[in-house]
Enzyme design. Sequence first.
Site, mmCIF file in Angstrom:
data_model
loop_
_atom_site.group_PDB
_atom_site.id
_atom_site.type_symbol
_atom_site.label_atom_id
_atom_site.label_comp_id
_atom_site.label_asym_id
_atom_site.label_seq_id
_atom_site.Cartn_x
_atom_site.Cartn_y
_atom_site.Cartn_z
ATOM 1 N N ASN A 9 63.536 -18.731 -1.442
ATOM 2 C CA ASN A 9 63.328 -20.185 -1.388
ATOM 3 C C ASN A 9 64.519 -20.788 -0.645
ATOM 4 O OD1 ASN A 9 62.933 -22.891 -1.862
ATOM 5 N ND2 ASN A 9 63.399 -22.799 -4.056
ATOM 6 N N TRP A 10 64.256 -21.210 0.575
ATOM 7 C CA TRP A 10 65.355 -21.700 1.419
ATOM 8 C C TRP A 10 65.698 -23.162 1.124
ATOM 9 C CZ3 TRP A 10 64.210 -19.513 7.050
ATOM 10 C CH2 TRP A 10 64.186 -18.115 6.982
ATOM 11 N N LYS A 11 64.919 -23.765 0.244
ATOM 12 C CA LYS A 11 65.168 -25.171 -0.142
ATOM 13 C C LYS A 11 65.334 -26.045 1.105
ATOM 14 C CE LYS A 11 67.174 -23.477 -4.374
ATOM 15 N NZ LYS A 11 67.729 -23.843 -5.647
ATOM 16 N N HIS A 95 58.513 -26.151 -9.002
ATOM 17 C CA HIS A 95 59.924 -25.753 -9.072
ATOM 18 C C HIS A 95 60.682 -26.780 -9.907
ATOM 19 C CE1 HIS A 95 64.032 -24.860 -7.833
ATOM 20 N NE2 HIS A 95 63.594 -23.683 -7.421
ATOM 21 N N GLU A 97 63.396 -28.182 -9.494
ATOM 22 C CA GLU A 97 63.978 -29.290 -8.721
ATOM 23 C C GLU A 97 62.926 -30.356 -8.453
ATOM 24 O OE1 GLU A 97 65.739 -26.890 -5.616
ATOM 25 O OE2 GLU A 97 67.168 -26.115 -7.087
ATOM 26 N N GLU A 167 61.971 -19.305 -14.377
ATOM 27 C CA GLU A 167 63.264 -19.742 -13.852
ATOM 28 C C GLU A 167 63.952 -20.647 -14.871
ATOM 29 O OE1 GLU A 167 63.388 -19.414 -9.311
ATOM 30 O OE2 GLU A 167 62.764 -21.431 -9.783
ATOM 31 N N GLY A 173 71.008 -21.972 -9.264
ATOM 32 C CA GLY A 173 72.106 -22.480 -8.439
ATOM 33 C C GLY A 173 73.422 -22.602 -9.180
ATOM 34 N N SER A 213 69.932 -17.579 -9.934
ATOM 35 C CA SER A 213 71.166 -16.893 -9.538
ATOM 36 C C SER A 213 70.991 -15.384 -9.379
ATOM 37 C CB SER A 213 72.293 -17.216 -10.524
ATOM 38 O OG SER A 213 72.580 -18.609 -10.486
ATOM 39 N N GLY A 234 67.050 -18.114 -4.517
ATOM 40 C CA GLY A 234 67.464 -19.309 -3.788
ATOM 41 C C GLY A 234 68.654 -18.993 -2.892
ATOM 42 N N GLY A 235 69.852 -19.281 -3.398
ATOM 43 C CA GLY A 235 71.083 -19.148 -2.615
ATOM 44 C C GLY A 235 71.216 -17.830 -1.869
HETATM 45 C C1 PEP Z 1 65.463 -21.114 -6.831
HETATM 46 O O1 PEP Z 1 65.665 -21.929 -5.955
HETATM 47 O O2 PEP Z 1 64.315 -20.956 -7.240
HETATM 48 C C2 PEP Z 1 66.580 -20.345 -7.361
HETATM 49 C C3 PEP Z 1 66.342 -19.471 -8.290
HETATM 50 O O3 PEP Z 1 67.840 -20.603 -6.829
HETATM 51 P P1 PEP Z 1 69.176 -19.693 -7.032
HETATM 52 O O4 PEP Z 1 68.784 -18.276 -6.743
HETATM 53 O O5 PEP Z 1 70.136 -20.247 -6.044
HETATM 54 O O6 PEP Z 1 69.610 -19.875 -8.444
#
Ligand code: PEP
Length: 258
Positions: A9-11, A95, A97, A167, A173, A213, A234-235
Amino acid sequence: MRKLLIAGNWKMYKTISEAITLVNTIKAGVHSINGVDIVVCPPFTALDAMSKSVERTSIELGAQNMYSATEGAYTGEISPQMIKDIGCRYVILGHSERRGYFKETDDMVNKKVCLALDYNLNPIVCIGETLEQREQSKTKEVVRTQFENSLKGLTVDQMNNIIIAYEPVWAIGTGKNATPQQAEEVHKYIRQLIVNTYDRTVSENVRILYGGSVKPDNCGDLMQKGNIDGALVGGASLKAESFIQIIAKAKEISDNNK
Ligand code: PEP
C-alpha cells in the site's frame, strides 16, 4: 492450501516517475519468484503508468479506495468501473486511515465491497482495533462487528473473492507490530467467524493478511503462523529492497511448509 499474498500500500506517496522507478526495481527483484501473489497499490495518479509497467509480469495492480457508485455527479471520486478499466484486479477497502480521517463506516465499506465484487474486483477489506480498544480487551468484539457489518450479505461465491487484512490500528506506521502470537490469535478468531457465517470450506479458502509495521525482519515469524496468509505492507513497500525481501521470505515459507 492458500497461496501467500503480499500487497504493498503506497498510500499518498510517489509521483509517476518515482512509481515507475520503484515498480521497475521490484519487477527485476521478483521476476524469478513464483508461487506468491504480489500486488502493488499505488496512488490513483500512477495507476495508468503502473498498469503498463506490470504488463506480462506476475505483479498485479490494486487501488487504495473507490467510491460506492458506478458513475454520477460525485466530484473527486473514482468508481470501480474506472479502476477496473485501468487494470486493477484488487482494491483496498476500509483501511483504518479511511475509517479514521474520512469517517468511513462499516455500512459505507459494505456498499463498496458489494459494488467492487460486481466489477470482479477482489476487495482487500481491512479490519482492526485501536490501542484503546485492545487495552479495554475489546479486540475480538471490534473485529467481529467490523467483519459482520463490512461483509454483510455476501454469498459464498462473493466471500471466496474477499481478502481480509487484519490491521491493528496501533501497529500501522508506528513500528510496533503485533507479535506473531497476538496476530495469530485474531486471525484464528476471524477464520472461526467465517466458519460460523459460512462454512469450513469457505473459511479455508479466504486469505487473511496481517498488516501493521511489517518489515523484512518480522515478516517471517508472522507468516509462519497457520492462519496468516501474507501481508499488507505500508512503509516497507515504498522501498524496493524491503518489499522484495518480504516477498522472498513469503516464497521461502510457502516452499517449506504451507
Ligand atoms: C498499511 O498501510 O496498511 C500498513 C500496514 O502500513 P505500515 O506497514 O506502514 O504499518
